[in-house]
Design an enzyme around this catalytic site. Structure first.
Site, PDB file in Angstrom:
ATOM      1  N   CYS A 143      -4.364  -5.639   6.073  1.00 54.14           N
ATOM      2  CA  CYS A 143      -4.290  -4.120   5.950  1.00 54.14           C
ATOM      3  C   CYS A 143      -2.413  -3.812   5.387  1.00 54.14           C
ATOM      4  O   CYS A 143      -1.638  -4.088   6.587  1.00 54.14           O
ATOM      5  CB  CYS A 143      -4.155  -3.199   6.893  1.00 54.14           C
ATOM      6  SG  CYS A 143      -3.817  -0.927   6.500  1.00 54.14           S
ATOM      7  N   TYR A 272      -4.564  -1.094  -5.504  1.00 57.87           N
ATOM      8  CA  TYR A 272      -5.673  -0.734  -5.191  1.00 57.87           C
ATOM      9  C   TYR A 272      -6.570  -0.252  -6.790  1.00 57.87           C
ATOM     10  O   TYR A 272      -8.086  -0.300  -6.142  1.00 57.87           O
ATOM     11  CB  TYR A 272      -6.177   0.079  -3.670  1.00 57.87           C
ATOM     12  CG  TYR A 272      -5.288  -0.846  -2.673  1.00 57.87           C
ATOM     13  CD1 TYR A 272      -6.530  -0.659  -1.270  1.00 57.87           C
ATOM     14  CD2 TYR A 272      -3.792  -0.963  -2.083  1.00 57.87           C
ATOM     15  CE1 TYR A 272      -6.469  -1.801  -1.070  1.00 57.87           C
ATOM     16  CE2 TYR A 272      -4.259  -2.418  -0.694  1.00 57.87           C
ATOM     17  CZ  TYR A 272      -5.023  -2.379  -0.255  1.00 57.87           C
ATOM     18  OH  TYR A 272      -5.422  -3.052   0.957  1.00 57.87           O
TER      19      TYR A 272
END
Length: 423
Positions: A143, A272
Site C-alpha cells: 500500500c 489507481y
C-alpha cells in the site's frame, strides 16, 4: 493456426535484413545458425525445429479446453458464442471491480472517504496526548498510503516511539477487506485488520482500510487517513532535546499543500484511476492527467533537487511511494505503460536520491520501508479482477532498476538534506 517449421526459419535466416539488421547474431544459438547450411542437413533436424501452437499430433498433454467452437460450430454461429462469453466475462469483471474499487457514474475510480479523524496533539486536555510507546501503526507493504507513514517514522527517527504491525494481504483469509496479521497482533490479539476495527468500534460497518494509527491505552483508532497521519507525525516530538526534522516548514506550507494536491490528483491517485477504470474514457482521462503530471514533475526536477527546492519535504515524501511502485507494478497491471519512470532521467535520479536519504541512527532507513518484490507479488496475486490468472511477473526488481547507483544530486549529509525545527 500458425505453424512454424524449419523452412520458415530458413527463410528468415536467409534474409539478413530481418535478423542481422536488428538483433546481434553470435555463432551459437537459434538466431546464430549459419545462413548457408550444408546441403545434406538431416530431416531429423528440421523435425526438431518444427513447432506448433497445438502441439504434436497425438500429444495427450495438450489441453484444448472445452472445444466449444468445434462442438457447436454447426449449430450456433461463432460470433454468438464469442459475444456471449465476452458479455458474461465483462459483467462479472465489472461487479468485482466495483467491490474492489468504488466507481463513479462514468466508470472512474472514486476513492472512499475515511471514518476516523482524531489526532495526537500536545494541546492540554487532548484525547490523544504525545506519549512515547502509546501509539501503534498497522501497515501493509504493497500500500503506497501505508508507505508514506513508514517514511515519516524513518526520516524523523520516530520508530523507537511508535510500534508497527506489518500486515499481509490475503482476501481469502481476511474476514473483511484484504489485510491479515501473521501470527496474530501483539496489541489486540487480532488475526486481521477487521478485528482491529471491531475492537476499536464494536459492530463496525464499513471498509477496513490501512494505514491505521491506534491508541494502545484506550484501544481506539486515532485515524485511518494517511495524509493526516503524515502531518500529525511531523508535528509531534517525543524528545525535545533531539534536533527534529521538519517536513512542513512554515514558509513553504502553501506551496507544499498545492504540490500535494497536484501529486495526489495527477500521480498517486492517477495510477489507481487508470488501473481501476471500467470504461475507455475514464482510463483515457486518467492517463492524460497522469502523464501530463509526470512530464511537469520531470521539468521541475531538472532545476531543483527536490520538489520544493534543495531540501526534502512532505511533498517529496508523498510522491515517493508511487514512483517506487511505478515500473515494477503500475506500468503493467494498471496499464500505465506509455512511459516508465526509467524513461524520465530526473525523476529516476530523484527516486534514488530519496531512497538513499540519511536517517537518524537506531531506527528505520528509507530502504527498510518497502519491499519491491513483495509488493509486485501482492499487486498481481491479490488484485484478482485485474489479473485473474494470478501470474506474477519476474521483474523488474530493484537490482534490474539499479536503484543502488549514486544519484549524483548533492550532499547526503542530514543538514544539507532536511529542514529542522527551531529549538
Amino acid at each position: 493456426m500458425m505453424v512454424v517449421t524449419a523452412n520458415c526459419l530458413d527463410t528468415h535466416l536467409a534474409r539478413p535484413s530481418l535478423v542481422r539488421g536488428r538483433y546481434p547474431i553470435s555463432g551459437t544459438g537459434l538466431l546464430g545458425a549459419r545462413v548457408s547450411r550444408p546441403a545434406n542437413a538431416s530431416s531429423s533436424r528440421a523435425r526438431r525445429l518444427h513447432c506448433s501452437a497445438a502441439g504434436e499430433p497425438g500429444d495427450s498433454k495438450v489441453q484444448g479446453g472445452f472445444r466449444l467452437l468445434e462442438w457447436t460450430g454447426k449449430l450456433v454461429p461463432q460470433s454468438a458464442i464469442v459475444k456471449g462469453a465476452k458479455f458474461t466475462w465483462k459483467t462479472t469483471w465489472e461487479a468485482f471491480m466495483k467491490e474492489l474499487a468504488p466507481q463513479d457514474a462514468k466508470g472512474g475510480y472514486s476513492r472512499p472517504k475515511y471514518t476516523f479523524d482524531d489526532a495526537i496533539s500536545a494541546a492540554p486536555s487532548t484525547k490523544y496526548p504525545v506519549e512515547s510507546g502509546r501509539y501503534h501503526l498497522y501497515t501493509g507493504n504493497a500500500c503506497p498510503w501505508c508507505h508514506r507513514c513508514l517514511l515519516v517514522l524513518a526520516v524523523r527517527g520516530l520508530s523507537p516511539h511508535i510500534s508497527v504491525t506489518p500486515m499481509k494481504d490475503d482476501a481469502e483469509k481476511a474476514t473483511r477487506g484484504g489485510w491479515i496479521i501473521p501470527g496474530r497482533d501483539p496489541v489486540t490479539d487480532a488475526a486481521d485488520l477487521y478485528a482491529v476495527y471491531e475492537k476499536a468500534q464494536p459492530g463496525y460497518i464499513g471498509r477496513c482500510t490501512a494505514p491505521v494509527l491506534f491508541d494502545k491505552k484506550t484501544m481506539k483508532i486515532v485515524t485511518n487517513e494517511s495524509s493526516e497521519i503524515v502531518r500529525m507525525l511531523n508535528e509531534i516530538d517525543f524528545d525535545p532535546k533531539v534536533p527534529a526534522v521538519d517536513l512542513y516548514p512554515t514558509g513553504l506550507r502553501e506551496d507544499i499543500d498545492r504540490m500535494n494536491k497536484f501529486v495526489y490528483n495527477r500521480i498517486s491517485n492517477g495510477t489507481y484511476k487508470s488501473g481501476f477504470a471500467t470504461t475507455q474514457k475514464a482510463y483515457d482521462d486518467a492517463q492524460m492527467d497522469l502523464y501530463m503530471g509526470l512530464d511537469e514533475l520531470e521539468d521541475i526536477l531538472s532545476s531543483k533537487r527536490f520538489l520544493m527546492g534543495d531540501r526534502f519535504t512532505e511533498a517529496d515524501l508523498c510522491l515517493f511511494p508511487t514512483v517506487m511502485r511505478f515500473d515494477s507494478s503500475y506500468a503493467v497491471l494498471f496499464k500505465c505503460s506509455r512511459k516508465r519512470i526509467a524513461d524520465y532521467p530526473n525523476l529516476s535520479k530523484w527516486m534514488r536520491d530519496v531512497l538513499q536519504l540519511p536517517c537518524p541512527p537506531g531506527g528505520l532507513k528509507v530502504a527498510d520501508t518497502f519491499d519491491m518484490d513483495d509488493a509486485r507479488r501482492s499487486y498481481f496475486e491479490q488484485l484478482f479482477p485485474l489479473n485473474p490468472g494470478g501470474i506474477v511477473p519476474s521483474g523488474p526488481t530493484e537490482a534490474d532498476l539499479r536503484l543502488d547507483r549514486p544519484p549524483g544530486r548533492g550532499s547526503q549529509l542530514p543538514e544539507d538534506v532536511f529542514f529542522y525545527k527551531p529549538q
